[in-house]
Design an enzyme around this catalytic site. Structure first.
Site, PDB file in Angstrom:
ATOM      1  N   TYR A 115      -6.475   3.442  -7.278  1.00 53.51           N
ATOM      2  CA  TYR A 115      -5.350   2.684  -6.739  1.00 53.51           C
ATOM      3  C   TYR A 115      -5.039   1.520  -7.689  1.00 53.51           C
ATOM      4  CZ  TYR A 115      -6.367   5.143  -2.345  1.00 53.51           C
ATOM      5  OH  TYR A 115      -6.601   6.097  -1.390  1.00 53.51           O
TER       6      TYR A 115
ATOM      7  N   SER B 270      -2.642   8.389   6.239  1.00 52.79           N
ATOM      8  CA  SER B 270      -1.212   8.703   6.368  1.00 52.79           C
ATOM      9  C   SER B 270      -0.795   8.932   7.821  1.00 52.79           C
ATOM     10  CB  SER B 270      -0.844   9.926   5.521  1.00 52.79           C
ATOM     11  OG  SER B 270       0.555  10.035   5.369  1.00 52.79           O
ATOM     12  N   PRO B 271      -1.206   8.077   8.765  1.00 54.05           N
ATOM     13  CA  PRO B 271      -0.828   8.281  10.167  1.00 54.05           C
ATOM     14  C   PRO B 271       0.674   8.173  10.403  1.00 54.05           C
ATOM     15  CG  PRO B 271      -1.753   6.102   9.877  1.00 54.05           C
ATOM     16  CD  PRO B 271      -1.991   6.848   8.590  1.00 54.05           C
TER      17      PRO B 271
ATOM     18  N   ALA C 178       2.840   9.207   8.080  1.00 50.86           N
ATOM     19  CA  ALA C 178       3.439  10.178   7.163  1.00 50.86           C
ATOM     20  C   ALA C 178       4.174   9.491   6.018  1.00 50.86           C
ATOM     21  CB  ALA C 178       4.369  11.141   7.907  1.00 50.86           C
TER      22      ALA C 178
END
Length: 302
Positions: free
Chosen positions: A33, A185-186, A188
């Site tokens: 990251y 990614s809850p 999306a």
């Protein structure tokens, strides 16, 4: 992880402080990251807090330079990467070290043995995986048992209303093997906030407007009329329930007993606090049926 960078250190500091204020003490990052900058920014935001006051996780796998050996899950790369991550994170240990993807080019025995040694040395308290298949999870657990080495404790799958794929095989495997799950990614990639409009330019400073690969998954939804249809339907369900669409999406993730942790990302403190209202949602059978009907359809890679 998109917003945690030393270039926006004030934002990172405010978000970490807000997380602690809300009772959140677990932070997940990765070496890749920002090519290490995400770890440095998180370290700066945590500086001054007792190490025992928070749970710290990072990852290893993706290339960190053009050098062919500076990637993957080989013994050499893991040993080099953990020291670099510990240095950037300003700590002597990680609570969880995750294999960011499966590496078909390195024997599992080599990877598992190396991670087991890091546990023994105290550089990591536990290790896990990220985006591994059910077959791979069973395989690596069996290898660890055969070697007499500590095995994985968790898996980090992508999981949201548009990509429910872990329910098919990964969640059952994790339950069978006793692994926790840290779902990512809850929302999306932000698509489940409802801020994107079909056949319209993406909002400024959103992932959809970001030309670099950090927003790459969004194209799978932004080009899909079906994805927009489902979001409209889910938005109507949320409105009927008197909650926001992001809260509905997050509460849906939290409803599953297999979900140990839902990983949140935010770019503003207000956004973080708004999303945390999901823990107060009363997930009734009626709401579950309405959401299931609105979200029905093939998995979207998002």
């Amino acid at each position: 992880w998109l917003t945690f960078s030393t270039a926006q250190q004030d934002t990172a500091n405010a978000l970490v402080a807000a997380a602690f204020d809300a009772g959140i003490d677990a932070f997940d990052t990765a070496d890749v990251y920002g090519m290490g900058d995400g770890e440095r920014a998180l370290a700066a935001a945590l500086r001054g807090r007792p190490r025992e006051a928070y749970f710290l996780a990072s990852k290893v796998f993706f290339p960190m330079s053009n050098a062919p050996e500076d990637r993957g899950l080989s013994r050499a790369h893991i040993l080099d990467s953990i020291d670099r991550s510990l240095g950037r994170l300003e700590t002597d240990h990680l609570d969880l070290y995750q294999c960011h993807r499966f590496d078909p080019d390195v024997p599992l025995e080599e990877t598992v043995q190396t991670l087991g040694e890091l546990v023994q040395e105290g550089k990591i308290r536990a290790w896990g995986t990220s985006v591994w298949s059910a077959r791979e999870l069973r395989q690596v657990t069996a290898v660890a048992e055969s070697l007499g080495v500590v095995g994985p404790t968790s898996e980090q799958p992508r999981y949201n209303l548009l990509c429910q794929e872990p329910e098919d095989e990964v969640f059952p495997a994790c339950s069978e093997l006793g692994l926790g799950t840290l779902t990512w990614s809850p929302l999306a990639q932000g698509f489940l906030t409802g801020k994107y409009e079909e056949k319209a330019p993406s909002p400024g400073r959103s992932r959809g407007s970001n030309p670099n690969p950090q927003g790459v998954f969004l194209s799978n939804a932004l080009d899909s009329a079906e994805a927009f249809r489902r979001v409209r339907s889910l938005g109507a369900v949320a409105a009927e329930a008197g909650i926001s669409l992001p809260c509905l999406a997050l509460a849906w993730c939290l409803r599953r007993r297999e979900v140990t942790t839902v990983l949140l990302g935010a770019s503003r403190v207000e956004q973080l606090f708004a999303n945390l209202e999901a823990v107060e949602v009363n997930w009734t059978p009626e709401l579950d049926r309405a959401v299931s009907e609105a979200a029905a359809g093939p998995h979207i890679d998002l």
